[in-house]
Enzyme design. Structure first.
Site: not given
Length: 324
Positions: A11, A72, A103, A126, A128, A130, A172
């Site tokens: 992403g 991807r 990741d 990213t 996120d 995370d 997510r």
């Protein structure tokens, strides 16, 4: 080491271009040739690899998205695909790689290194936030500010019509965007994947808040176990059973992934890009360059992938305190 390559994968996130720019110019400053791999691992397989100069990355630090494109790749998941990728890197004489992503990107890089031994240093790209091994990821700050701008505008119309708004943000598997945008936006509640959502408690609190507030904002991370914002709104509405109160849902979606990166993201991306190149020159392999406590740290991909980054407990407590 004479030649390195850089690519973006997974992403997109605001600040990726700033990171690419930093990698290219740091490499040139250090006397290295640098190549751009377009469309991530898919471009590595297809041989979509081009030499980059300093001018190739002019006027991109302020741009969202990624000039190297992203994709991807299912083929890279196969041994045959990775073999093609390796052969294309050898053809260009590439001896080291900077991988900008999350990741999935780091998982692919780890397997690729184990099979072919080409050194790779990652940069955490990213929204996120995370990824274990860095305080913040590239794009997170911009995504939070994008969500915050939307929440501010929605609050105006919520107050004008005495409405309860459920605002869904990305996340997510992680609630970092939800928590920080909820605090900054003065939300009454936040729902995230990391904590169990007690809808009965939310309903009770909403009923109590009606004594002092005519409108409420509830921020929902898309991965909450109770469902998305639309589903949660329906559940809450059925429990309140008040036809005089209007419930609305806004899903922010991919707007959070675009836009000009904030200063914070541009600086973070630039530092990580420089650190990645310096790491390759210093012999770092199979790791990510991140920033923790304002210092550059190199974290093995196995830790970045395998360890979970935790929310800050005080931030969740702060939402409860400030919502009364």
């Amino acid at each position: 080491m004479k030649k390195i390559a850089v690519f973006t994968s997974g992403g997109d996130s605001p600040g990726m271009n700033a990171c690419v720019r930093s990698v290219v110019r740091t490499a040139i400053y250090k006397g290295l040739d640098v190549y751009g791999i377009y469309h991530g691992y898919e471009g590595m397989i297809e041989g979509d690899i081009k030499r980059l100069q300093s001018g190739s990355v002019s006027n991109i630090v302020q741009r969202g998205g990624t000039i190297l494109k992203s994709a991807r790749s299912q083929e890279f998941r196969t041994p045959e695909g990775r073999k093609k990728a390796y052969e294309n890197l050898v053809k260009h004489g590439i001896e080291g790689i900077v991988a900008i992503g999350g990741d999935g990107t780091f998982t692919g890089a780890k397997i690729f290194f184990e099979e072919y031994g080409i050194p790779t240093v990652g940069c955490p790209g990213t929204i996120d936030n995370d990824i274990y091994g860095t305080d913040y990821t590239i794009g997170f700050d911009t995504a939070v500010n994008t969500a915050l701008e939307a929440i501010d505008k929605i609050r105006d119309t919520a107050a004008a019509h005495d409405r309860i708004f459920f605002i869904e943000v990305m996340g997510r598997d992680a609630g970092f965007i939800a928590v920080e945008s909820a605090i900054g936006g003065g939300a009454e509640f936040v729902m995230v994947p990391e904590t169990k959502t007690d809808l009965d408690a939310v309903v009770k609190s909403l009923k109590n808040l009606r004594k002092t507030k005519t409108s409420s904002i509830i921020v929902v991370a898309e991965g909450d176990e109770e469902g998305n914002a639309e589903e949660i709104m329906a559940k809450v509405k059925s429990k309140i059973k008040d036809n005089t109160k209007e419930f609305k849902v806004t899903t922010l979606g991919h707007i959070q992934r675009g836009g000009s990166p904030t200063a914070r993201d541009r600086v973070l991306a630039s530092r990580c890009g420089m650190a990645a190149v310096e790491g390759l020159i210093a012999g770092k392999v199979n790791c990510m360059a991140g920033i923790m406590n304002q210092e550059v740290v190199y974290t093995p991909f196995s830790d970045c992938i395998g360890k979970t980054k935790q929310l800050i407990p005080d931030q969740l407590k702060l939402i409860d305190i400030l919502s009364i």
